[in-house]
Scaffold this active site. Structure first.
Site, PDB file in Angstrom:
ATOM      1  N   PRO A 152       0.697  -1.226   0.381  1.00  0.00           N
ATOM      2  CG  PRO A 152      -0.995  -1.508   1.511  1.00  0.00           C
ATOM      3  CD  PRO A 152       0.540  -1.677   1.309  1.00  0.00           C
ATOM      4  CB  CYS A 153      -0.167   4.610  -1.720  1.00  0.00           C
ATOM      5  SG  CYS A 153       1.070   5.940  -2.579  1.00  0.00           S
TER       6      CYS A 153
END
Length: 417
Positions: A152-153
């Site tokens: 995930p960012c």
């Protein structure tokens, strides 16, 4: 192969097809037509706009489509390579990599429903359920060809300095980097949202690139791939990161996958044809409340809230009606003749409506799965909301397959030296 050959012979493209190929709106194409930048032809029978193939050849995106080497690039290699995947979800990337010829040695995922999905469909896979930070990867050192995953960012805390590996501790990218450090794979393959390009003014991606380099890998410049170019009937974009270990990198070039030679549509996803050999099977799906169904029944295929009568627009949009802007996802009905819009974790969210093109209802679970190019026999576990979430978060299988084949070609080059 026959379908691919027939597609190569195609000489005319509709307005919506050209919009998808060039990545612009249909309204932009109409303006270009008026301005003489790209002048359409007119169909004698219905006066619809269309374009000749020759007209599009000056556009880079069209060249990419027309130069498709899909049949050659998707041939299965005789070599067997291994992959260890983090953040595996419901298996979109894993299934695509498997189709490309990569054998899974471990998949890590924290979501229990997604883990049940993986085990249900592939009992032989080594699915490790739980927090990635608790997984010891050292037993796999120097035995794995590819480390893959879509972390995930997340933002990093900079405090005005260039960050190293230890500075990213506490993020999921750190766990991906830790796995790389412990496993020492030949190739790193990561995917993320397009937004990572500009996340935190580009510093997040720059830090990721720097750390991958510091770990001893030669990084090929990350690239955003549009799923519609890879036999996926969906307007979805993913940022792909590929790197090869320094001791293997000398004289090695990574070739990004070429496009399939046709943009597939929602009709290709849900009806018998080029992508599937039967219509989509029936399955469970969300339902609209009575008033919402009444309102959406007024929206034509491909339309959205602006196609409603003004009084209904105000009722449905509430304060948003007066704020301006497109908000094209609201009260949105999909079209048979275009790829689906990007799927989210649920098909009936007001900001990202995904209404069936004919029936006034949200897309079903199996329709969702087809748009992500999962096979019909791939079963999703958990309650309906969990199934939608698993599918909506997945990497499209055919996109993963295309990238996987390009990684296999990279490994073949390394092996031949």
């Amino acid at each position: 192969m026959l379908a691919w050959l027939l597609n190569m012979l195609k000489e005319e493209f509709s307005l919506s097809e050209v919009a998808d190929i060039l990545g612009v709106s249909k309204e932009t194409l109409r303006r270009w037509d008026t301005a003489g930048k790209l002048v359409s032809q007119r169909n004698d029978e219905n006066n619809y706009r269309f374009y000749k193939k020759e007209q599009l050849k000056n556009f880079e995106q069209a060249q990419f489509l027309f130069k498709s080497q899909w049949p050659d690039e998707t041939k299965i290699s005789n070599n067997v390579y291994t992959v260890l995947e983090l953040f595996a979800g419901a298996g979109g990337m894993a299934l695509g990599l498997e189709k490309a010829g990569l054998k899974s040695v471990l998949l890590n995922e924290i979501d229990s429903h997604a883990c049940k999905t993986l085990r249900k469909n592939r009992p032989e896979w080594n699915v490790v359920e739980g927090d990635v930070s608790q997984v010891d990867f050292t037993p796999y050192r120097n035995t794995v060809d590819v480390l893959a995953g879509g972390f995930p960012c997340q933002a990093f805390s900079y405090a005005g300095k260039k960050l190293g590996f230890e500075d990213t501790r506490g993020t999921l990218f750190f766990e991906f980097a830790r796995a790389a450090k412990e496993i020492n794979p030949k190739v790193l393959l990561a995917e993320n949202v397009r937004g990572l390009l500009n996340h935190d003014a580009g510093r997040t991606l720059e830090t990721i690139k720097n750390i991958i380099t510091d770990l001893g890998y030669t990084l090929f410049e990350p690239r955003v791939l549009k799923a519609i170019f890879y036999k996926v009937p969906q307007k979805r974009e993913r940022l792909i990161i590929v790197a090869v270990r320094n001791d293997l990198a000398d004289g090695i070039d990574y070739e990004w996958p070429s496009s399939y030679n046709k943009i597939l549509t929602l009709k290709d996803a849900l009806k018998k044809g080029e992508l599937y050999d039967s219509d989509v099977p029936e399955s469970e799906g969300q339902k609209y409340p009575k008033r919402k169904a009444e309102i959406l029944s007024m929206v034509p295929p491909g339309g959205y809230w602006r196609d409603l009568p003004e009084d209904i627009q105000k009722e449905y949009m509430l304060k948003s009606f007066y704020l301006g802007g497109g908000k094209t996802g609201m009260a949105r009905r999909l079209s048979w003749d275009e790829p689906s819009l990007t799927l989210t974790c649920a098909p009936a969210q007001k900001q990202t409506e995904r209404c069936h093109p004919e029936e006034t209802r949200p897309l079903t679970v199996r329709e969702y799965a087809r748009i992500q190019t999962f096979p019909d026999e791939w079963v999703f576990e958990g309650p309906m909301s969990a199934k939608y979430k698993q599918i909506g978060n997945a990497v499209p299988v055919n996109l993963s397959f295309a990238v996987g084949k390009s990684v296999v070609h990279l490994l073949d080059k390394i092996n031949k030296r």
